[in-house]
Design an enzyme around this catalytic site. Structure first.
Site, mmCIF file in Angstrom:
data_model
loop_
_atom_site.group_PDB
_atom_site.id
_atom_site.type_symbol
_atom_site.label_atom_id
_atom_site.label_comp_id
_atom_site.label_asym_id
_atom_site.label_seq_id
_atom_site.Cartn_x
_atom_site.Cartn_y
_atom_site.Cartn_z
ATOM 1 N N ARG A 14 0.808 -1.074 -0.261
ATOM 2 C CA ARG A 14 -0.031 -0.179 -0.147
ATOM 3 C C ARG A 14 0.767 1.359 0.127
ATOM 4 N NH1 ARG A 14 -5.240 -0.382 3.842
ATOM 5 N NH2 ARG A 14 -5.154 -2.369 2.955
ATOM 6 N N SER A 99 -8.413 -0.417 -0.191
ATOM 7 C CA SER A 99 -9.651 -0.797 0.649
ATOM 8 C C SER A 99 -10.323 0.845 1.085
ATOM 9 C CB SER A 99 -8.962 -1.316 1.937
ATOM 10 O OG SER A 99 -10.036 -1.705 2.722
ATOM 11 N N HIS A 100 -10.161 1.162 2.290
ATOM 12 C CA HIS A 100 -10.897 2.284 2.953
ATOM 13 C C HIS A 100 -9.988 3.659 2.959
ATOM 14 C CE1 HIS A 100 -8.516 0.281 6.492
ATOM 15 N NE2 HIS A 100 -8.844 1.726 6.809
ATOM 16 N N LYS A 109 -3.521 -6.638 -2.840
ATOM 17 C CA LYS A 109 -3.818 -7.649 -1.846
ATOM 18 C C LYS A 109 -3.466 -8.982 -2.644
ATOM 19 C CE LYS A 109 -7.094 -5.579 1.223
ATOM 20 N NZ LYS A 109 -8.693 -5.813 1.659
ATOM 21 N N ASP A 237 -17.168 -0.794 3.095
ATOM 22 C CA ASP A 237 -16.064 0.042 2.751
ATOM 23 C C ASP A 237 -15.719 -0.122 1.266
ATOM 24 O OD1 ASP A 237 -14.951 -2.547 2.470
ATOM 25 O OD2 ASP A 237 -13.297 -2.079 3.626
ATOM 26 N N ASP A 239 -13.544 -1.334 -0.926
ATOM 27 C CA ASP A 239 -13.387 -2.493 -1.570
ATOM 28 C C ASP A 239 -14.286 -3.587 -1.287
ATOM 29 O OD1 ASP A 239 -12.182 -3.088 0.819
ATOM 30 O OD2 ASP A 239 -10.679 -4.357 -0.182
ATOM 31 N N ASP A 241 -15.066 -5.502 1.288
ATOM 32 C CA ASP A 241 -14.869 -6.847 1.859
ATOM 33 C C ASP A 241 -15.303 -6.652 3.344
ATOM 34 O OD1 ASP A 241 -12.742 -5.052 2.681
ATOM 35 O OD2 ASP A 241 -11.171 -6.717 2.384
ATOM 36 N N ARG A 242 -15.592 -5.296 3.905
ATOM 37 C CA ARG A 242 -16.154 -5.105 5.137
ATOM 38 C C ARG A 242 -17.484 -4.321 5.355
ATOM 39 N NH1 ARG A 242 -12.897 -1.163 8.769
ATOM 40 N NH2 ARG A 242 -12.688 -0.069 6.658
ATOM 41 N N HIS A 324 -14.346 -6.988 9.632
ATOM 42 C CA HIS A 324 -13.787 -8.148 8.900
ATOM 43 C C HIS A 324 -14.394 -9.475 9.709
ATOM 44 C CE1 HIS A 324 -11.267 -6.397 5.997
ATOM 45 N NE2 HIS A 324 -10.634 -5.470 6.694
#
Length: 444
Positions: A14, A99-100, A109, A237, A239, A241-242, A324
């Site tokens: 990242r 992500s966020h 990832k 979020d 991407d 995944d949350r 998560h």
């Protein structure tokens, strides 16, 4: 090529997009990933950020250069790339996303075969060494790209966790992130009555940052739930995944309390099963697991650590306070969609309001995660350890100090230059007093 080694984090890559993370860097990562993985095709997906397509193209170029077949699944949520690797039996996968994090960032990832995480202890250090040292295997022939959509199969798979859904009235805030692609498919396949916010993919996040951990980013969803008298709200979020839930009163549900609700569901289906919870989850989670006949196991924060522990303990489910949630029957991977649908399934089965279902879990006062930028992370944590030397201490993840009526965890971030503090107590006053005391120590 000058590469900033600090972009390689504990469990992902990242950095500042087009400054620290460029197509040239992702090309090198693609080559290194190809050299690291077992033989077979590699999946590549990306989010909607402005530079994600260019970064994904660099990644694909590197994989192809090393002779790999690439399965380009295009615009997907992060949990969809995990599904693609498992469902299509791929050698691994890469998801271009930050992500966020705000729009100026991007990242990658990485996943190995059988959706095994690639973190610093499980291959990312080797990939970093190859990228920084420019030490790759010779280029190989045979590399190619094919495009494949997994959307329909993914939504069907996720719905399998929900059971028979009732026509619940639910608000969904996608925050202009990747979940915006999934909601229309979900609406077509279920009786859910969905009121949606910010479905349009926009990596500049024009309405709010797609990070439900920050309360101000959930205000629009709360207002929607109240204005339309909805049964529940879901905030994803960036991407996808949350997921965080809001009950019918507009109250935001913490990751720990949602984890407790889902733990009860899975222990009813799998009596005596093992369930993981990370080091900053509320005490209510292990207490609930024990009360319903399960086996709670505490683990470090972070998806690479939890996925490995899921396999080690054959855990049916795992929860992180950050939203998560991981599922054994989802290749041990995390998914915001599966978590949200599982909760909607509980509402459908019970016929109760969400606020009623979670009421038994409101036992403790929690500070939420508080970040502090300090000159020296280790010294800040040592100050806490010395000040509370009479407490029960462990170093599973940073420093955790336990007392009968309160506990705290202070740890360095894996993704940002900050120290993170979590405090929980049996009363709001005690929690606030200890939080103030700890922050003064950390920031002194």
């Amino acid at each position: 090529m000058d590469i900033a080694e600090n972009i390689f984090k504990a469990y992902d890559i990242r950095g500042l997009s087009m400054e620290e993370l460029t197509p040239e860097v992702t090309h090198a990562v693609g080559r290194a990933l190809a050299d690291f993985l077992k033989p077979g095709p590699v999946g590549v997906g990306r989010d909607m950020r402005t530079d994600s397509e260019a970064l994904a193209d660099g990644l694909i170029k590197g994989l192809v250069e090393q002779g790999r077949e690439v399965v380009d699944v295009g615009l997907v949520t992060s949990d969809m790339i995990y599904f693609a690797v498992g469902h299509l039996d791929l050698a691994g996968g890469a998801m271009v996303t930050a992500s966020h994090n705000p729009g100026k960032y991007n990242g990658i990832k990485l996943t190995a075969d059988r959706v095994r995480p690639i973190g610093m202890d499980t291959g990312l250090a080797d990939i970093r060494a190859a990228v920084v040292g420019d030490t790759f295997k010779p280029a190989a022939p045979g590399g190619k790209v094919r495009h494949e959509s997994v959307m329909q199969d993914w939504v069907d798979h996720a719905l399998g966790f929900a059971g028979k859904l009732a026509p619940i009235r639910v608000g969904i805030d996608c925050g202009n992130g990747m979940a915006g692609l999934v909601v229309p498919v979900l609406a077509a396949k279920t009786p859910l009555q969905i009121s949606s916010l910010y479905l349009e993919l926009d990596g500049s996040f024009p309405n709010h940052v797609a990070n439900p951990l920050i309360f101000e980013n959930v205000v629009d969803l709360i207002n929607l739930v109240k204005a339309e008298s909805l049964d529940a709200g879901i905030a994803f979020d960036g991407d996808g995944d949350r997921a965080f839930l809001v009950d019918e009163t507009g109250a935001l549900i913490s990751g720990s309390i949602l984890g407790a609700l889902l733990a009860v569901k899975f222990l009813a289906e799998f009596p005596g099963a093992t369930i993981l919870h990370n080091a900053i989850c509320s005490r209510i989670l292990p207490e609930t697991i024990l009360a319903h006949g399960g086996v709670p196991i505490r683990t470090r924060v972070g998806h690479s650590f939890i996925k490995a522990s899921m396999r080690e303990h054959n855990a049916i489910f795992a929860a992180e306070h950050s939203g998560h949630f991981y599922f054994r029957d989802n290749y041990n991977a995390d998914s915001g969609l599966i978590a949200a649908l599982s909760a909607l399934g509980v509402i459908s089965d019970s016929g109760e309001k969400l606020s009623e279902l979670i009421a038994p879990f409101h036992k403790y006062a929690n500070s939420g995660e508080i970040n502090s930028t300090v000159d020296n992370n280790d010294q800040a944590i040592d100050r806490v350890a010395q000040a509370f030397a009479d407490g029960e201490q462990d170093h599973l993840d940073g420093l955790t100090v336990n007392y009968p009526d309160w506990w705290c965890n202070v740890r360095p971030s894996n993704t940002e230059p900050v120290v993170r503090l979590n405090v929980e107590a049996t009363s709001q006053d005690l929690m606030q007093a200890k939080t103030d005391e700890l922050l003064a120590l950390i920031r002194s």
